[in-house]
Design an enzyme around this catalytic site. Structure first.
Site, PDB file in Angstrom:
ATOM      1  CB  ALA A 176       5.370 -35.304 -22.368  1.00  0.00           C
ATOM      2  CB  VAL A 206       7.723 -37.242 -26.153  1.00  0.00           C
ATOM      3  CG1 VAL A 206       7.567 -38.278 -25.037  1.00  0.00           C
ATOM      4  CG2 VAL A 206       6.349 -36.670 -26.525  1.00  0.00           C
ATOM      5  CE  LYS A 207      15.102 -37.279 -20.087  1.00  0.00           C
ATOM      6  NZ  LYS A 207      15.858 -36.384 -19.201  1.00  0.00           N
ATOM      7  CB  THR A 208      10.493 -41.858 -24.341  1.00  0.00           C
ATOM      8  OG1 THR A 208       9.935 -43.029 -23.762  1.00  0.00           O
ATOM      9  CG2 THR A 208      11.093 -42.204 -25.706  1.00  0.00           C
TER      10      THR A 208
END
Ligand code: 5RP
Length: 303
Positions: A176, A206-208
């Protein structure tokens, strides 16, 4: 043969069943991933190094809503040489098929959501790749943008859930990507909310974004690995510092684009980022490495 075995065993009829060695049962080292199926784990182990659980992903998917982004005008020319130093390549299917040689052995994290442009509302996305096409492209993971607090929050969470369901059927993990609207603060409270929602909905990683204050709390609150985006181009020392802080505060690496391919010396920069992520190099030493590789390149000492 296991290290603790003398190799003699109970050999009968030329067969050795190592009767004194219990079945080896390994624990998968990646955060939150031990209960996954073999294919999922195998794909994740291609993206995240089994040695240190970290990754340097090279993100070049920007064209899916930005068109010919500066530094990505010619993916075949600019990006192909960098791939050697990346653990994985995050890319659209169009760029992959048209511009990256299929002999490339690196895992592909396939951008699978899209449907908007910089001229319109950015959160207005849909799933843009069939799971069958992802299988055909030998994708090691799928990437879907999620816009928590955005106009199309609900649809984007639905896209993530649908992609996770499709990927689960084929053993392909989903990353995500937390898209943050301009009106939202990229602080630990927001990023903690967004990343946790993604993980709860089934994202495998997750990429944030990195945030200066309390990033460690964001990472700890997300039960699956986090990788950070580089964001807008920063001076190289600042980008290396951000990568260093992120991994030291719990990120499993980077999925970096502009801070690599928009550098004067992208080949030098990706190696400096690797030194931070996989070598635990300090930002200062990694920057020295960047400068020395850049000057070697300028002197034509390597391509
Ligand atoms: C959008 C994205 C980008 O397309 C890209 O992957 C971001 O990478 P970077 O910020 O390091 O240039 O994920 O949110």
């Amino acid at each position: 043969m296991p290290d603790n075995h003398d190799g003699q065993g109970d050999v009968q009829d030329g067969k050795n069943f190592y009767l004194d060695v219990p079945q080896i049962c390994s624990v998968f080292p990646l955060k939150g991933s031990n209960a996954l199926d073999w294919g999922m784990k195998n794909r994740l182990a291609r993206v995240f190094s089994p040695q240190d659980g970290r990754t340097v992903m090279l993100a070049v998917d920007h064209g899916y809503f930005q068109g010919p982004t500066t530094g990505l005008e010619r993916i075949d020319v600019i990006i192909t040489p960098l791939v050697t130093f990346a653990d994985a390549l995050m890319i659209t299917r169009g760029a992959l098929r048209s511009s990256i040689p299929p002999e490339m052995a690196k895992p592909v994290v396939l951008r699978a959501s899209g449907g908007q442009s910089i001229l319109k509302e950015l959160s207005h996305e849909r799933i843009a790749v069939d799971i069958e096409d992802a299988v055909r492209l030998n994708a090691s993971a799928l990437a879907v943008q999620v816009y928590i607090g955005g106009v199309h929050e609900h649809e984007s969470i639905g896209n993530l859930a649908d992609m996770v369901n499709a990927g689960n059927r084929h053993g392909i993990p989903t990353m995500a990507v937390t898209g943050v609207g301009k009106e939202l603060a990229r602080d630990a409270k927001y990023l903690g909310l967004a990343t946790r929602i993604c993980a709860e909905l089934g994202a495998h990683f997750v990429k944030t974004y990195y945030c200066e204050a309390n990033f460690a709390r964001v990472a700890a609150g997300c039960p699956v690995p986090l990788v950070i985006a580089g964001g807008k181009k920063l001076p190289e020392p600042a980008a290396l510092e951000m990568a260093w802080r992120a991994v030291n505060e719990g990120a499993a690496g980077v999925d970096m684009g502009r801070n690599i391919f928009q550098c004067e010396a992208p080949l030098a920069m990706i190696q400096a980022v690797r030194a931070v992520v996989h070598g635990d190099e300090t930002p200062g030493k990694a920057h020295d490495l960047y400068l020395s590789l850049k000057s070697m390149q300028e002197r034509g000492q390597y391509a």
